[in-house]
Write a protein that holds these residues in place. Sequence first.
Motif, short mmCIF file in Angstrom:
data_model
loop_
_atom_site.label_atom_id
_atom_site.label_comp_id
_atom_site.label_asym_id
_atom_site.label_seq_id
_atom_site.Cartn_x
_atom_site.Cartn_y
_atom_site.Cartn_z
N THR A 256 0.40 -1.17 0.18
CA THR A 256 -0.09 -0.24 -0.42
C THR A 256 0.96 1.15 0.33
O THR A 256 2.27 1.55 0.78
CB THR A 256 -1.08 0.26 0.81
OG1 THR A 256 -1.23 -1.42 0.65
CG2 THR A 256 -2.03 1.16 0.59
N PHE A 257 0.05 2.23 -0.70
CA PHE A 257 0.80 3.35 -0.43
C PHE A 257 1.73 4.34 0.90
O PHE A 257 0.77 3.74 1.46
CB PHE A 257 0.49 4.64 -2.00
CG PHE A 257 0.89 5.38 -1.96
CD1 PHE A 257 2.25 6.11 -2.84
CD2 PHE A 257 0.57 7.47 -1.24
CE1 PHE A 257 2.73 7.19 -3.01
CE2 PHE A 257 1.28 7.90 -0.98
CZ PHE A 257 2.52 8.38 -1.94
N HIS A 258 2.83 5.20 0.97
CA HIS A 258 3.49 5.22 1.83
C HIS A 258 3.82 5.86 1.79
O HIS A 258 4.37 6.99 0.64
CB HIS A 258 3.86 4.14 2.79
CG HIS A 258 4.26 5.12 3.99
ND1 HIS A 258 4.99 5.83 5.35
CD2 HIS A 258 3.74 3.64 5.66
CE1 HIS A 258 5.07 5.47 5.95
NE2 HIS A 258 3.86 4.39 6.31
N ASN B 101 -4.35 10.60 2.64
CA ASN B 101 -4.89 10.72 1.17
C ASN B 101 -5.01 9.62 1.34
O ASN B 101 -4.51 8.74 0.79
CB ASN B 101 -3.92 11.11 -0.09
CG ASN B 101 -4.86 11.48 -0.93
OD1 ASN B 101 -5.66 10.72 -1.17
ND2 ASN B 101 -4.01 12.33 -2.04
N ALA B 102 -6.56 8.97 1.62
CA ALA B 102 -6.85 7.75 1.13
C ALA B 102 -7.25 7.23 -0.14
O ALA B 102 -7.14 6.02 -0.45
CB ALA B 102 -8.17 7.71 2.10
N GLU B 103 -7.21 8.39 -1.00
CA GLU B 103 -6.87 7.94 -3.09
C GLU B 103 -5.87 6.99 -3.28
O GLU B 103 -6.38 6.27 -3.96
CB GLU B 103 -7.39 9.20 -3.08
CG GLU B 103 -9.46 9.63 -3.04
CD GLU B 103 -10.12 8.92 -3.36
OE1 GLU B 103 -9.74 8.09 -3.83
OE2 GLU B 103 -11.46 9.86 -2.31
N LEU B 104 -5.06 7.77 -2.45
CA LEU B 104 -3.79 7.24 -2.91
C LEU B 104 -2.98 5.30 -2.37
O LEU B 104 -2.15 4.91 -2.80
CB LEU B 104 -2.39 7.73 -1.83
CG LEU B 104 -2.20 9.17 -3.56
CD1 LEU B 104 -1.03 9.87 -2.87
CD2 LEU B 104 -1.52 8.54 -4.44
N ILE C 144 -5.98 2.66 -4.69
CA ILE C 144 -5.37 2.36 -5.99
C ILE C 144 -3.73 1.26 -5.71
O ILE C 144 -3.75 1.53 -4.78
CB ILE C 144 -5.37 4.01 -7.37
CG1 ILE C 144 -4.64 4.43 -6.51
CG2 ILE C 144 -6.82 4.31 -6.41
CD1 ILE C 144 -3.95 5.60 -7.24
N PRO C 145 -4.72 0.75 -6.73
CA PRO C 145 -2.86 -0.02 -6.90
C PRO C 145 -1.89 0.84 -7.11
O PRO C 145 -2.14 2.07 -8.64
CB PRO C 145 -3.47 -1.49 -7.75
CG PRO C 145 -4.78 -1.01 -8.21
CD PRO C 145 -5.16 -0.61 -7.34
N SER D 11 -11.47 -3.11 -8.06
CA SER D 11 -12.42 -3.57 -7.95
C SER D 11 -12.16 -5.00 -6.49
O SER D 11 -11.30 -4.88 -6.24
CB SER D 11 -13.93 -3.79 -8.74
OG SER D 11 -12.92 -5.36 -9.30
N PRO D 12 -13.40 -5.06 -5.64
CA PRO D 12 -13.71 -5.77 -4.36
C PRO D 12 -13.10 -7.39 -5.37
O PRO D 12 -12.96 -8.47 -4.86
CB PRO D 12 -15.08 -5.57 -4.10
CG PRO D 12 -15.99 -4.68 -4.75
CD PRO D 12 -15.38 -4.32 -6.26
N THR D 13 -13.55 -8.06 -6.69
CA THR D 13 -12.99 -8.89 -6.98
C THR D 13 -11.82 -9.08 -7.99
O THR D 13 -11.66 -7.54 -9.08
CB THR D 13 -13.87 -9.67 -7.52
OG1 THR D 13 -13.49 -11.09 -8.16
CG2 THR D 13 -14.72 -8.96 -8.62
N ILE D 14 -10.59 -9.43 -8.32
CA ILE D 14 -10.05 -9.58 -9.21
C ILE D 14 -10.39 -9.99 -10.70
O ILE D 14 -10.00 -10.40 -11.89
CB ILE D 14 -8.46 -9.68 -8.52
CG1 ILE D 14 -8.84 -11.84 -9.16
CG2 ILE D 14 -8.23 -9.08 -7.57
CD1 ILE D 14 -7.47 -12.18 -7.84
N ARG D 15 -11.30 -10.77 -11.16
CA ARG D 15 -11.75 -11.88 -11.78
C ARG D 15 -12.96 -10.57 -12.68
O ARG D 15 -13.63 -9.40 -12.50
CB ARG D 15 -12.43 -12.49 -11.41
CG ARG D 15 -12.62 -13.99 -10.79
CD ARG D 15 -12.88 -15.21 -10.36
NE ARG D 15 -12.71 -15.70 -9.59
CZ ARG D 15 -11.27 -17.26 -9.72
NH1 ARG D 15 -10.74 -16.96 -10.66
NH2 ARG D 15 -11.11 -17.33 -9.28
N ASP D 16 -12.53 -10.64 -13.57
CA ASP D 16 -13.56 -9.79 -15.00
C ASP D 16 -13.56 -10.94 -15.84
O ASP D 16 -13.60 -11.69 -16.67
CB ASP D 16 -11.85 -8.94 -15.38
CG ASP D 16 -12.55 -8.03 -16.77
OD1 ASP D 16 -13.56 -8.24 -17.93
OD2 ASP D 16 -13.28 -6.79 -16.23
#
Length: 346
Positions: free
Chosen positions: A102-104, A128-131, A134-135, A186-191
């Motif tokens: 996670t971003f630090h 900043n929660a937005e950073l 996101i991956p 997204s909540p799942t890594i499957r597409d």
Amino acid sequence: MAMLSFLIKNLTETMVNSHITLNRIIQQRQILNTVSKKMMETNTKDSGDNYTDEFRVLDLKKITTREKRPQRQRMKFEVPPPRTTLMKEDQDWTNVWPGPRTFHPAVVPLPIRQGHNKKKAAPGKYANAELMKIPNFLHLTPPAIEKHCKAIKKYCTQWPTGLETDDKCAQHFPVEVITSDYCHSSPTIRDPLARIVTIKFPLSKLPLDKHAKDKILRLLGNHYDEKSDLVTITTDRCPLRQQNYEYAMYLLTALFHESWRFESWEKEKSLDDMEYYEWETNQSYQNVISLLSQTYSDLDMNSLPEEWTHKLKEYKAAIELLFNNSRDEDVSKIDQYKAASIKLLF
């Protein structure tokens, strides 16, 4: 006389009962007086000389004296400065950020901003929660990828000889399998789109005769591109990618074997039942051979020279192209047929 005695008896009983009731009342009054005297004596003993007829005051808040305890002093810790202020310019970033995390903000020495603010600039990297949502790909920098490649290089084999170019690879491995992978937050890594499998291959790589090629073209329909000679099969019915790949290979196998199958009813087809124009089986072929035999008497039709063989091939290609693509209004086909006819006759 009897009546008088009855009245005297009732009167006597009534007087006796009244006397008993009166005695009970007197006894109860004496008891009440005794109790009230005792209560007054008790109150007098409790209050002493300050006794009054008023109600006593109920003191709910009793003041008690307690010793004050010394307050606990909070320990203050020294907060070190951010790590970015201590970083060197020539440091090895792979040691700072070796893997996905996670971003630090205190570790990344970049003025990154993320988010939206109507009146001010975008929020900074601290708090900043937005950073953090996101991956990030800070662990996949070019130096990190190079280091990973060097680490796994010892497990790789030499590239096979004969596959130095893309053309050689396509020659030895004509089937091309196309899949897609998706990376998103997204909540799942499957597409669901990742299950789709597409295979492409040139039709000329399949060992087909004239009958089999015509049959497989009719089975393929719009899946065949005549200009590029590519067959495209896309499968997305199954929920998993491996299942769709196996289904696509099954379709390819079924198409190939079905095209080579010769049904009994196909032997009964006449010239009028043909789906395409074939020059050798039509009267035009016999007319050309007869015309050449009459014009050139010294020409042996069984062993034609290379020049005449080339002329006949050009004429065959032109006339078959004209008849088999009659719906396409292209004047160049007529010009090609005209040029082949003139070259054949003159």
